[in-house]
Design an enzyme around this catalytic site. Structure first.
Site, PDB file in Angstrom:
ATOM      1  N   LEU A 182      44.539  47.304  46.045  1.00 28.88           N
ATOM      2  CA  LEU A 182      44.325  46.709  47.280  1.00 28.88           C
ATOM      3  C   LEU A 182      44.188  45.239  47.476  1.00 28.88           C
ATOM      4  CD1 LEU A 182      41.672  49.072  48.308  1.00 28.88           C
ATOM      5  CD2 LEU A 182      44.496  49.120  49.283  1.00 28.88           C
ATOM      6  N   ASP A 183      45.121  44.801  47.900  1.00 26.82           N
ATOM      7  CA  ASP A 183      44.886  43.224  48.631  1.00 26.82           C
ATOM      8  C   ASP A 183      43.547  43.090  48.874  1.00 26.82           C
ATOM      9  OD1 ASP A 183      47.681  43.069  48.975  1.00 26.82           O
ATOM     10  OD2 ASP A 183      48.052  43.899  50.619  1.00 26.82           O
ATOM     11  N   LYS A 184      43.039  41.129  48.548  1.00 28.64           N
ATOM     12  CA  LYS A 184      41.308  41.211  47.889  1.00 28.64           C
ATOM     13  C   LYS A 184      40.796  41.550  49.395  1.00 28.64           C
ATOM     14  CE  LYS A 184      39.161  36.495  48.014  1.00 28.64           C
ATOM     15  NZ  LYS A 184      38.957  35.195  48.066  1.00 28.64           N
TER      16      LYS A 184
END
Length: 327
Positions: A137-139
């Site tokens: 997942l993106d940050k």
């Protein structure tokens, strides 16, 4: 840290005539074809005790022996960090990732990542590529992720992702008023002019499919639910921006913040201070990599998205009450 695995199997005669690497993949199906081929080339998988080339054909009846030493593959340090674990057994961990947490160490984020935390919580993952993290997942995106604790579990989960049988559903808040749902089937690749971004790339992009439906519509915003068939980098963010419904707070694909006309001071404050993409991995479903049992998990939206939705609902009600009546 290391673990030795020794297995032995006789080649069934109905597999006679097939290549060694194909037969070995059938016999030791806990591991991927590429990993099996690599071990054959190293001499860790042998036929009747002899080193054999991957493409050599077998007759049937031979004894194939796998003898490997799994060594710590990680160069990253284990760090004690808080983890919101939704589920865990001997094979998998389901984590609820908070916003601001980077998944893999990289330039600028050498430590303090989910991988560092997983290595501390489950040291056995040091024997698994990427500490068992099979998707990311993106940050700033929150929500559910699965981590494999063993090599066999990792192989199976990667296969589920490739076969598109693992279910991943997200919720998001998009800018703009949708009238329904749909499907975005557009290939995604690196942006031609900005390598830090992704974009719809009809020629060089990889296939990407996102299903979306409306949960609730507000003034100039829509609460949506999305389901992924593929898992390209920034897929949801790129696809929603492509169809002109970028996500609230998205710094890369959402454009400059524009306040809706006549919105309340509370909503203005919530929008102005929402500094991440409003995206949450809400539901995850998969076949357990060892038992085959179908499992699913679903978690609530994080507090910041709940507060933004509450402000949008309140603004919607207030604006409708302000509408003059005509007789």
């Amino acid at each position: 840290m290391a673990e030795r695995i020794v297995k032995e199997a006789q080649v069934p005669f109905d597999l006679g005539g097939n290549r060694f690497d194909q037969v070995a993949t059938e016999l030791f199906n806990d591991y991927s074809r590429s990993r099996i081929t690599s071990w054959i080339k190293e001499g860790s998988i042998r036929v009747d005790g002899k080193v054999t080339k991957p493409k050599e054909k077998l007759f049937g009846g031979e004894m194939v022996t796998l003898d490997i030493l799994l060594e710590d593959q990680q160069i990253h340090e284990a760090q004690e960090m808080p983890l919101d674990i939704v589920y865990e057994d001997d094979d998998i961990i389901i984590v609820n990732k908070p916003t601001g947490l980077v998944v893999h160490p990289a330039v600028g984020n050498r430590d303090g990542t989910l991988m560092n935390a997983i290595l501390h919580h489950a040291p056995e993952t040091a024997l698994v590529p990427r500490a068992g993290i099979v998707h990311r997942l993106d940050k700033e995106t929150t929500g559910l992720m699965v981590v494999a604790k063993t090599l066999a579990a990792q192989t199976d989960l990667v296969a589920q992702l490739q076969e598109r049988s693992m279910g991943r559903e997200y919720e998001a808040i998009a800018i703009g008023e949708m009238t329904g749902g749909g499907v975005v089937d557009e290939p995604i690749g690196r942006h031609p002019h900005n390598r830090q971004k992704m974009a719809v790339e009809p020629v060089h992009g990889k296939d990407a499919v996102t299903h979306y439906r409306m949960v609730e519509r507000f003034n100039n915003h829509t609460h949506i639910r999305l389901k992924l068939e593929t898992g390209r980098t920034h897929q949801i963010r790129v696809h929603m921006a492509f169809i002109q419904y970028p996500l609230v707070g998205d710094p890369q694909y959402g454009g400059r913040l524009k306040m809706p006309k006549a919105c309340s001071a509370d909503l203005q404050d919530k929008l102005r201070n929402f500094r991440r993409q409003a995206l949450h991995a809400k539901k995850l479903e998969l076949a357990h990599p060892i038992t085959g049992e179908w499992m699913e998990w679903e978690i609530d939206l994080p507090e910041d998205m709940q507060q933004l939705l509450a402000a949008l609902k309140k603004d919607m009600v207030e604006s409708s009450n302000d509408t003059p009546e005509y007789f």
